[in-house]
Design a protein around this motif. Structure first.
Motif, PDB file in Angstrom:
ATOM      1  N   GLY A  84       2.529 101.170 151.095  1.00  0.00           N
ATOM      2  CA  GLY A  84       3.446 102.031 150.369  1.00  0.00           C
ATOM      3  C   GLY A  84       4.681 102.350 151.182  1.00  0.00           C
ATOM      4  O   GLY A  84       4.601 102.547 152.400  1.00  0.00           O
ATOM      5  N   VAL A  85       5.821 102.382 150.509  1.00  0.00           N
ATOM      6  CA  VAL A  85       7.093 102.726 151.149  1.00  0.00           C
ATOM      7  C   VAL A  85       7.785 103.803 150.321  1.00  0.00           C
ATOM      8  O   VAL A  85       7.931 103.648 149.103  1.00  0.00           O
ATOM      9  CB  VAL A  85       8.029 101.507 151.264  1.00  0.00           C
ATOM     10  N   HIS A  86       8.175 104.862 150.982  1.00  0.00           N
ATOM     11  CA  HIS A  86       8.944 105.915 150.320  1.00  0.00           C
ATOM     12  C   HIS A  86      10.365 105.886 150.860  1.00  0.00           C
ATOM     13  O   HIS A  86      10.594 106.129 152.054  1.00  0.00           O
ATOM     14  CB  HIS A  86       8.323 107.288 150.583  1.00  0.00           C
ATOM     15  N   ILE A  91       6.619 100.913 145.970  1.00  0.00           N
ATOM     16  CA  ILE A  91       7.857 101.541 146.447  1.00  0.00           C
ATOM     17  C   ILE A  91       8.104 102.802 145.633  1.00  0.00           C
ATOM     18  O   ILE A  91       8.101 102.772 144.402  1.00  0.00           O
ATOM     19  CB  ILE A  91       9.078 100.624 146.278  1.00  0.00           C
ATOM     20  N   ALA A  92       8.311 103.910 146.339  1.00  0.00           N
ATOM     21  CA  ALA A  92       8.717 105.162 145.708  1.00  0.00           C
ATOM     22  C   ALA A  92      10.182 105.399 146.064  1.00  0.00           C
ATOM     23  O   ALA A  92      10.525 105.496 147.242  1.00  0.00           O
ATOM     24  CB  ALA A  92       7.853 106.315 146.211  1.00  0.00           C
ATOM     25  N   ALA A  93      11.025 105.460 145.053  1.00  0.00           N
ATOM     26  CA  ALA A  93      12.467 105.558 145.284  1.00  0.00           C
ATOM     27  C   ALA A  93      13.059 106.712 144.485  1.00  0.00           C
ATOM     28  O   ALA A  93      12.521 107.086 143.434  1.00  0.00           O
ATOM     29  CB  ALA A  93      13.158 104.250 144.885  1.00  0.00           C
ATOM     30  N   PRO A  94      14.158 107.272 144.956  1.00  0.00           N
ATOM     31  CA  PRO A  94      14.820 108.312 144.164  1.00  0.00           C
ATOM     32  C   PRO A  94      15.389 107.724 142.888  1.00  0.00           C
ATOM     33  O   PRO A  94      15.845 106.579 142.860  1.00  0.00           O
ATOM     34  CB  PRO A  94      15.933 108.815 145.108  1.00  0.00           C
ATOM     35  N   GLY A  95      15.341 108.498 141.822  1.00  0.00           N
ATOM     36  CA  GLY A  95      15.851 108.022 140.547  1.00  0.00           C
ATOM     37  C   GLY A  95      17.358 108.151 140.448  1.00  0.00           C
ATOM     38  O   GLY A  95      17.992 108.761 141.311  1.00  0.00           O
TER      39      GLY A  95
END
Length: 385
Positions: free
Chosen positions: A80-82, A143-147
């Protein structure tokens, strides 16, 4: 249907750490004894589950000892990558959501998405290599990314705090350079998935997660389903007057003379450093500094209270990179606001708590996207096209 039933059995085993017998799985899932037996045999053959001893029989019958099955946590892994505007956090999780390796890098401040993507790819490959996890056991990368994000095409679309980013093909680039299957989701949604999988809300089917980082947002789980919305961008809290950002907190501190104008941020990392100074002033007894944080706690408290009553949530979980800085003062205020909510007549208590996953919740959530997609029950997989 076979894949769905296998997910049902595996998810049921996962939720009981001490293990379940085949008889207990039949009772818990409603599947036939033959179906459960066949699925358990496949799970054992593939190494996804293993037997861990016996338990005495219960209820009617002979009471013959029964073999217990547990998920084999080290059989598969997820990465996981934030991507936060201030910091990139990376983790490797086992099948039970436990972190087995992690790394963290400052997000490059230059408005150059290509440079950021290159660094992310190199960091991912290095983490997997350094972790000692066999690469063939890695299920994929989340991947967790800002919207805003476009989850269909894998794009991150002009996040407010990432200067210079337009329409960046984050998902496909990382798939090409890491060789892994990749899932992309909004950071607040990923954090809610993490809490559902391995955090404070793992025993709750109805909760919301309030994320506090460079920006803020809310992830919602209703009847054990993560709410993503029409475009996959659910969770914006500006309409609830609850958008709490590091920039806003620091700007107010400068406006009221708590911080010198030298702390005016030129980027996300500067803003976070300014917030640290504001919180130090509040902890040292500076009344104005404390009042600034408390006012934001009231705004957020009212916002989450409205959201929790709207969806009838039983739990509100707070977390994110800057949450540890604000937690003490927010937790002294928010639970009381939720308890005295004027929106509906109280029918059940709403628990307000802190994430059990620490500041890595976004990265853990990103990896849990992979685990959730592959190993959890997905009712939509039964729909016929």
């Amino acid at each position: 249907m076979g894949d769905f039933n296998e997910s049902v059995v595996l998810d049921t085993i996962r939720r009981v750490p001490d293990g379940l017998s085949r008889v207990e799985l039949v009772e818990a899932t409603g599947l036939s004894a033959q179906t459960v037996s066949n699925i358990c045999r496949r799970l054992l053959n593939t190494g996804l589950a293993h037997e861990v001893g016996t338990s005495s029989g219960s209820g009617s019958g002979s009471g013959k000892p029964r073999r217990l099955l547990q998920v084999n946590a080290r059989a598969r892994y997820a990465v996981g990558v934030h991507l936060d505007p201030a910091v990139v956090t990376l983790v490797v999780l086992d099948l039970l959501g436990k972190v087995v390796a992690r790394a963290q890098r400052p997000t490059p401040e230059a408005a150059d998405p290509d440079h950021t993507l290159t660094e992310m790819s190199e960091s991912i490959n290095a983490l997997v290599s350094d972790s000692g996890v066999p690469r063939e056991t890695v299920l994929g990368l989340g991947i967790a990314a800002p919207g805003p994000v476009d989850v269909t095409s894998g794009l991150v679309i002009a996040p407010p705090e990432l200067a210079g980013w337009g329409r960046v093909r984050l998902r496909d680039y990382l798939a090409e350079t890491t060789g892994m299957p990749v899932l992309l989701d909004k950071d607040v949604i990923a954090a809610a998935v993490a809490e559902r999988w391995a955090g404070a809300a793992r025993n709750s089917d109805n909760f919301l997660f309030f994320y506090l980082g460079t920006g803020s947002g809310m992830g919602l789980v209703v009847d054990d389903v993560v709410v993503r919305g029409f475009s996959g961008n659910a969770g914006e809290v500006g309409g609830l007057y609850a958008a709490c950002t590091t920039n806003a907190l620091v700007a107010e501190a400068i406006e009221h003379g708590v911080l010198d104008p030298v702390f005016t941020p030129t980027g996300p990392r500067d803003a976070e450093e300014g917030l640290r100074h504001l919180c130090r002033h509040a902890s040292a007894g500076n009344v104005i500094a404390g009042e600034i944080i408390d006012r934001w706690a009231v705004r957020v408290g009212r916002g989450v209270s409205a959201a929790a009553t709207l969806v009838d949530a039983e739990m509100i979980v707070f977390g994110g990179p800057i949450w540890p800085l604000l937690a003490d003062r927010f937790m002294a205020i928010v639970p009381g606001i939720v308890e005295s909510s004027p929106f509906v007549e109280r029918i059940h208590p709403t628990v307000v708590t802190t994430t059990a996953l620490g500041v890595d919740v976004g990265a853990i959530g990103a990896a849990c996207l992979v685990l959730d997609q592959i190993l959890s029950v997905q009712p939509q997989s039964l729909l016929l096209g």
